[in-house]
Write an enzyme that holds these catalytic residues in place. Structure first.
Site, PDB file in Angstrom:
ATOM      1  N   CYS A 138      19.698  20.557 -28.967  1.00 36.88           N
ATOM      2  CA  CYS A 138      20.598  19.442 -29.543  1.00 36.88           C
ATOM      3  C   CYS A 138      20.432  18.200 -28.327  1.00 36.88           C
ATOM      4  O   CYS A 138      20.222  17.258 -28.895  1.00 36.88           O
ATOM      5  CB  CYS A 138      22.013  19.970 -29.335  1.00 36.88           C
ATOM      6  SG  CYS A 138      22.072  21.250 -30.747  1.00 36.88           S
TER       7      CYS A 138
HETATM    8  N1  LIG Z   1      20.588  26.083 -31.776  1.00 42.14           N
HETATM    9  C1  LIG Z   1      21.664  25.422 -31.577  1.00 42.14           C
HETATM   10  O1  LIG Z   1      22.377  25.877 -30.535  1.00 42.14           O
HETATM   11  C2  LIG Z   1      22.314  24.306 -32.476  1.00 42.14           C
HETATM   12  C3  LIG Z   1      23.542  23.967 -32.466  1.00 42.14           C
HETATM   13  C4  LIG Z   1      24.166  22.967 -33.238  1.00 42.14           C
HETATM   14  C5  LIG Z   1      23.229  22.530 -34.107  1.00 42.14           C
HETATM   15  N2  LIG Z   1      21.946  22.918 -34.329  1.00 42.14           N
HETATM   16  C6  LIG Z   1      21.165  22.375 -35.613  1.00 42.14           C
HETATM   17  O2  LIG Z   1      20.991  23.255 -36.253  1.00 42.14           O
HETATM   18  C7  LIG Z   1      19.736  22.889 -37.124  1.00 42.14           C
HETATM   19  C8  LIG Z   1      19.127  24.352 -36.886  1.00 42.14           C
HETATM   20  O3  LIG Z   1      18.835  24.671 -35.633  1.00 42.14           O
HETATM   21  P1  LIG Z   1      18.321  26.301 -35.275  1.00 42.14           P
HETATM   22  O4  LIG Z   1      18.701  26.249 -33.782  1.00 42.14           O
HETATM   23  O5  LIG Z   1      19.044  27.342 -36.027  1.00 42.14           O
HETATM   24  O6  LIG Z   1      16.820  26.306 -35.570  1.00 42.14           O
HETATM   25  P2  LIG Z   1      15.906  27.457 -35.403  1.00 42.14           P
HETATM   26  O7  LIG Z   1      14.583  27.060 -35.341  1.00 42.14           O
HETATM   27  O8  LIG Z   1      16.410  28.714 -34.756  1.00 42.14           O
HETATM   28  O9  LIG Z   1      16.027  28.262 -36.986  1.00 42.14           O
HETATM   29  C9  LIG Z   1      15.605  27.381 -37.987  1.00 42.14           C
HETATM   30  C10 LIG Z   1      14.936  28.386 -39.089  1.00 42.14           C
HETATM   31  O10 LIG Z   1      14.621  27.592 -40.400  1.00 42.14           O
HETATM   32  C11 LIG Z   1      13.354  28.180 -40.739  1.00 42.14           C
HETATM   33  N3  LIG Z   1      12.846  27.049 -41.855  1.00 42.14           N
HETATM   34  C12 LIG Z   1      12.220  26.243 -41.335  1.00 42.14           C
HETATM   35  N4  LIG Z   1      11.697  25.533 -42.595  1.00 42.14           N
HETATM   36  C13 LIG Z   1      12.315  25.933 -43.544  1.00 42.14           C
HETATM   37  C14 LIG Z   1      12.382  25.634 -44.925  1.00 42.14           C
HETATM   38  N5  LIG Z   1      11.708  24.737 -45.304  1.00 42.14           N
HETATM   39  N6  LIG Z   1      12.945  26.440 -45.686  1.00 42.14           N
HETATM   40  C15 LIG Z   1      13.678  27.825 -45.089  1.00 42.14           C
HETATM   41  N7  LIG Z   1      13.506  28.001 -43.778  1.00 42.14           N
HETATM   42  C16 LIG Z   1      13.006  27.169 -43.027  1.00 42.14           C
HETATM   43  C17 LIG Z   1      12.464  28.513 -39.515  1.00 42.14           C
HETATM   44  O11 LIG Z   1      11.701  29.522 -39.957  1.00 42.14           O
HETATM   45  C18 LIG Z   1      13.499  29.050 -38.747  1.00 42.14           C
HETATM   46  O12 LIG Z   1      13.850  30.421 -38.916  1.00 42.14           O
HETATM   47  C19 LIG Z   1      18.892  21.962 -36.433  1.00 42.14           C
HETATM   48  O13 LIG Z   1      19.100  20.865 -37.096  1.00 42.14           O
HETATM   49  C20 LIG Z   1      19.689  21.822 -35.011  1.00 42.14           C
HETATM   50  O14 LIG Z   1      19.820  20.649 -34.546  1.00 42.14           O
HETATM   51  C21 LIG Z   1      21.410  23.747 -33.629  1.00 42.14           C
END
Ligand SMILES: NC(=O)c1ccc[n+]([C@@H]2O[C@H](COP(=O)([O-])OP(=O)(O)OC[C@H]3O[C@@H](n4cnc5c(N)ncnc54)[C@H](O)[C@@H]3O)[C@@H](O)[C@H]2O)c1
Length: 441
Positions: free
Chosen positions: A279
């Protein structure tokens, strides 16, 4: 208000109310999986869609790949039939509401990489049906929901606000936080139309403690960017204060702790080896990019990013200075890095400053080992790195030990006792002195 909108809205609200709605999560990672479980625990049937077969198969077998979700908890909702994962895109058709939590990384040029959101939006548009609610949760630049998502749904013949509902709701998950989780963290929701806000708020109100509706998708998108830019800028400020204090020979931690006794007008941030995670190092650049397209330079964002990204280099300089006292060059010295995850007590090492520190030390010829109780191994620049045991010999044989991440399970008194020299970027060894009988010759 169109009759279509009233009917679709009413139908969806009823389904949310009586828990007969099928809820979908697109992207089952750090954000998507905990949310899927909250929905399942609230009594909905939840289908998680992910493009990774590895993720899908693991989840259906009841194995969690996310630290904040226990496998026991997951296995229970899989067994009860409340949650299932799939990589079959056509199952999106079964869903009444979809939350999207796919990655939003930066391209090498530091421009937003929108490929995951575009792929997810295309898949949803191909399978969308009247009465569907879609909520984007991935962090992104202001305008994404309206400019990128809405046209895809309308190209599929669906009018947003009438046939389907579209909103943005930023995810605020803080991995490893024992107090604030998906359920009890207030959820900001902004829809394309008031009806979109209303149904999206109803979706989250079904299982989360507090909903904060805002007037537009752009507002909701900016809320997340303000929150993370606020952190980036304040961390940049204390990192600069660390540099200032080093030059003045003052202990920055003492200054911060004393300042934090002020009961108003001050919020404590701490310096460190640089910022990591998915983030804070990335999100402000989404806003900076958007503003560049409007011919405006976001100076605070750029300056904070510049200072924060210089911190790993400063850590390497401190290691070199520490070795120098022992008349040793970096080249050929053994350095033990403690903690490689981007923050304490978690296993996530995305964008971790430890990666930069290790790479720079190795470039200068140091032999670097690491120990991290949460990260058994990682691959970087084609090299496989494995965590070494924190045996006495690992500490005594290192020419310098550098604490990058202050995991709670490490015995820092032992680290101080057995190490030749410790470079502590987290103040984990504050107040600890070498036990006399452990002094190293
Ligand atoms: N990790 C954090 O602490 C956090 C906190 C707040 C916001 N976010 C935001 O949330 C979003 C997701 O982050 P995350 O950490 O959960 O990511 P992550 O990488 O842990 O998980 C994302 C998942 O999406 C899947 N994916 C990718 N493309 C896809 C598609 N087209 N269709 C279906 N699935 C698909 C991937 O295989 C993966 O399992 C990002 O925008 C991030 O900035 C993350």
């Amino acid at each position: 208000m169109a009759a279509e909108e009233i009917t679709m809205k009413k139908r969806l609200l009823t389904k949310l109310e009586d828990r007969s709605a099928c809820l979908g999560i697109v992207g089952l990672g750090y954000v998507g999986l905990p949310l899927a479980l909250e929905f399942a625990k609230a009594g909905f049937h939840v289908i998680g869609y992910d493009v990774s077969d590895r993720v899908v198969n693991g989840l259906n077998a009841g194995k969690s790949h996310i630290q904040d979700v226990s496998s026991d908890e997951l296995a229970a909702v899989v067994k009860s039939g409340k949650f299932e994962a799939t990589s079959d895109e056509s199952r999106l058709r079964e869903m009444d509401a979809i939350s999207i939590a796919v990655p939003t990384p930066l391209a090498k040029t530091r421009d937003p990489d929108m490929t995951y959101i575009i792929a997810a939006a295309d898949a949803i548009a191909r399978n969308a049906h009247p009465g569907l609610l879609i909520v984007l949760e991935s962090t992104t630049y202001p305008g994404t929901t309206r400019e990128l998502m809405q046209p895809k749904l309308e190209a599929a013949g669906l009018t947003v606000g009438e046939d389907v509902f579209l909103a943005f709701s930023p995810e605020r998950v803080d991995p490893g936080n024992p107090v604030w989780n998906t359920k009890n963290t207030p959820k900001v929701v902004g829809g394309i139309t008031p009806a979109c806000t209303e149904v999206a708020s109803a979706l989250y109100a079904s299982c989360l403690s507090r909903i904060v509706p805002v007037s537009s998708t752009e507002t909701a998108e900016l809320v997340k960017l303000l929150e993370n830019t606020f952190r980036s800028v304040n961390i940049g400020l204390v990192n600069e204060m660390q540099i200032v204090c080093d030059k003045l020979g003052v202990n920055v931690w003492e200054v911060i702790d004393a300042a934090a006794t002020k009961p108003f007008g001050f919020m404590k941030f701490t310096p460190g080896p640089g910022i990591g995670g998915h983030c804070i190092p990335l999100d402000p650049h989404y806003l900076a990019w958007k503003m560049r397209t409007l011919n405006y330079k976001t100076r605070f964002i750029d300056l904070a990013s510049e200072i924060n990204s210089e911190m790993p280099q400063l850590v390497v300089e401190r290691v070199a200075q520490a070795l120098n006292i022992d008349r040793k060059p970096v080249n050929g010295s053994r350095v033990l890095v403690l903690g490689v995850a981007y923050k304490k007590d978690i296993d996530d090492m995305r964008e971790s400053p430890a990666l930069d520190v290790i790479r720079m030390l190795e470039e200068q010829g140091a032999k670097v080992d690491y120990h991290d109780p949460h990260v058994a191994s990682f691959r970087e620049d084609g090299h496989e790195h494995h965590s070494v045991d924190l045996a006495d010999a690992a500490l005594t044989s290192a020419d310098a030990v550098v604490i990058i991440t202050d995991h709670s399970s490490i015995d820092y008194q032992r680290v101080v006792d057995l190490s030749r020299v410790v470079v502590d970027t987290r103040n984990a060894t504050a107040g600890l002195v070498k036990s006399a009988d452990m002094a190293i010759a």
